[in-house]
Design a protein around this motif. Structure first.
Motif, PDB file in Angstrom:
ATOM      1  N   LEU A   1       0.816  -1.212   0.000  1.00 25.85           N
ATOM      2  CA  LEU A   1       0.000   0.000   0.000  1.00 25.85           C
ATOM      3  C   LEU A   1       0.851   1.263   0.000  1.00 25.85           C
ATOM      4  CD1 LEU A   1      -2.893  -0.993   2.416  1.00 25.85           C
ATOM      5  CD2 LEU A   1      -2.973  -0.774  -0.062  1.00 25.85           C
ATOM      6  N   ILE A   2       1.933   1.251   0.751  1.00 28.64           N
ATOM      7  CA  ILE A   2       2.842   2.401   0.748  1.00 28.64           C
ATOM      8  C   ILE A   2       3.452   2.577  -0.634  1.00 28.64           C
ATOM      9  CG2 ILE A   2       5.067   3.243   1.633  1.00 28.64           C
ATOM     10  CD1 ILE A   2       4.237   2.072   4.356  1.00 28.64           C
ATOM     11  N   GLY A   3       3.810   1.476  -1.278  1.00 33.28           N
ATOM     12  CA  GLY A   3       4.340   1.549  -2.636  1.00 33.28           C
ATOM     13  C   GLY A   3       3.344   2.127  -3.615  1.00 33.28           C
ATOM     14  N   ILE A   4       2.083   1.770  -3.455  1.00 34.06           N
ATOM     15  CA  ILE A   4       1.042   2.319  -4.328  1.00 34.06           C
ATOM     16  C   ILE A   4       0.925   3.826  -4.135  1.00 34.06           C
ATOM     17  CG2 ILE A   4      -1.461   2.406  -4.701  1.00 34.06           C
ATOM     18  CD1 ILE A   4      -1.528  -0.583  -4.296  1.00 34.06           C
ATOM     19  N   VAL A   5       0.896   4.266  -2.883  1.00 36.99           N
ATOM     20  CA  VAL A   5       0.752   5.695  -2.592  1.00 36.99           C
ATOM     21  C   VAL A   5       1.947   6.471  -3.132  1.00 36.99           C
ATOM     22  CG1 VAL A   5       0.646   7.401  -0.742  1.00 36.99           C
ATOM     23  CG2 VAL A   5      -0.750   5.344  -0.614  1.00 36.99           C
TER      24      VAL A   5
ATOM     25  N   ARG B   1     -10.370  -6.837   2.554  1.00 37.31           N
ATOM     26  CA  ARG B   1      -9.341  -7.539   3.332  1.00 37.31           C
ATOM     27  C   ARG B   1      -9.747  -7.661   4.796  1.00 37.31           C
ATOM     28  NH1 ARG B   1      -5.587 -11.349   3.207  1.00 37.31           N
ATOM     29  NH2 ARG B   1      -3.793 -10.831   4.470  1.00 37.31           N
ATOM     30  N   ARG B   2     -10.357  -6.602   5.342  1.00 40.90           N
ATOM     31  CA  ARG B   2     -10.813  -6.619   6.733  1.00 40.90           C
ATOM     32  C   ARG B   2     -11.866  -7.708   6.938  1.00 40.90           C
ATOM     33  NH1 ARG B   2     -15.155  -4.523   8.773  1.00 40.90           N
ATOM     34  NH2 ARG B   2     -15.475  -3.106   7.020  1.00 40.90           N
ATOM     35  N   ILE B   3     -12.812  -7.795   6.008  1.00 41.62           N
ATOM     36  CA  ILE B   3     -13.853  -8.824   6.100  1.00 41.62           C
ATOM     37  C   ILE B   3     -13.225 -10.211   6.045  1.00 41.62           C
ATOM     38  CG2 ILE B   3     -15.805  -9.833   4.872  1.00 41.62           C
ATOM     39  CD1 ILE B   3     -16.570  -6.920   4.091  1.00 41.62           C
ATOM     40  N   GLU B   4     -12.278 -10.390   5.144  1.00 44.69           N
ATOM     41  CA  GLU B   4     -11.595 -11.675   5.017  1.00 44.69           C
ATOM     42  C   GLU B   4     -10.862 -12.045   6.308  1.00 44.69           C
ATOM     43  OE1 GLU B   4      -7.739 -13.413   2.655  1.00 44.69           O
ATOM     44  OE2 GLU B   4      -8.959 -11.910   1.637  1.00 44.69           O
ATOM     45  N   LEU B   5     -10.154 -11.083   6.884  1.00 48.73           N
ATOM     46  CA  LEU B   5      -9.409 -11.348   8.111  1.00 48.73           C
ATOM     47  C   LEU B   5     -10.340 -11.602   9.297  1.00 48.73           C
ATOM     48  CD1 LEU B   5      -6.497  -8.784   7.766  1.00 48.73           C
ATOM     49  CD2 LEU B   5      -6.372 -11.268   7.541  1.00 48.73           C
TER      50      LEU B   5
ATOM     51  N   VAL C   1      -8.737   6.623  -4.048  1.00 46.99           N
ATOM     52  CA  VAL C   1      -9.105   6.498  -2.639  1.00 46.99           C
ATOM     53  C   VAL C   1     -10.249   5.503  -2.485  1.00 46.99           C
ATOM     54  CG1 VAL C   1     -10.112   7.745  -0.668  1.00 46.99           C
ATOM     55  CG2 VAL C   1      -8.245   8.763  -1.976  1.00 46.99           C
ATOM     56  N   SER C   2     -11.205   5.563  -3.376  1.00 44.59           N
ATOM     57  CA  SER C   2     -12.334   4.630  -3.342  1.00 44.59           C
ATOM     58  C   SER C   2     -11.859   3.192  -3.515  1.00 44.59           C
ATOM     59  CB  SER C   2     -13.339   4.989  -4.432  1.00 44.59           C
ATOM     60  OG  SER C   2     -14.353   4.029  -4.523  1.00 44.59           O
ATOM     61  N   ASP C   3     -10.951   2.973  -4.470  1.00 43.82           N
ATOM     62  CA  ASP C   3     -10.421   1.628  -4.703  1.00 43.82           C
ATOM     63  C   ASP C   3      -9.647   1.111  -3.497  1.00 43.82           C
ATOM     64  OD1 ASP C   3     -11.539   1.645  -7.211  1.00 43.82           O
ATOM     65  OD2 ASP C   3      -9.640   2.059  -8.261  1.00 43.82           O
ATOM     66  N   VAL C   4      -8.852   1.975  -2.875  1.00 47.83           N
ATOM     67  CA  VAL C   4      -8.077   1.568  -1.704  1.00 47.83           C
ATOM     68  C   VAL C   4      -9.008   1.222  -0.546  1.00 47.83           C
ATOM     69  CG1 VAL C   4      -6.469   2.391   0.076  1.00 47.83           C
ATOM     70  CG2 VAL C   4      -5.965   2.771  -2.337  1.00 47.83           C
TER      71      VAL C   4
END
Length: 71
Positions: free
Chosen positions: A8-12, A55-59, A45-48
């Motif tokens: 995520l940091i790499g994407i930003v 991911r939260r739901i999965e975890l 921002v919407s995609d992130v």
């Protein structure tokens, strides 16, 4: 988990560098480009957020599976 944050940091960082380069090399007018940049930023921002929610739901489901009594 660390790999996800690194990704995520790499994407930003990539988005910031890309937008800066695009701004410097853009043949469009400033106002038109800023408008397009705002729109792209909103989509990003919407995609992130969507990816983070997914991911939260999965975890959470994996955590519930681990907490469930075995047997």
């Amino acid at each position: 988990m660390r790999r996800m944050f690194g990704f995520l940091i790499g994407i930003v960082v990539g988005a910031l560098v890309g937008s800066t380069v695009a701004l410097l090399l853009a043949p469009e007018s400033g106002e038109q480009f800023r408008s397009e940049l705002r729109e792209r930023g909103a989509h990003f921002v919407s995609d992130v957020r969507q990816a983070a929610d997914s991911r939260r739901i999965e975890l959470q489901s994996r955590l519930e599976e681990l907490r469930a009594p075995k047997g």
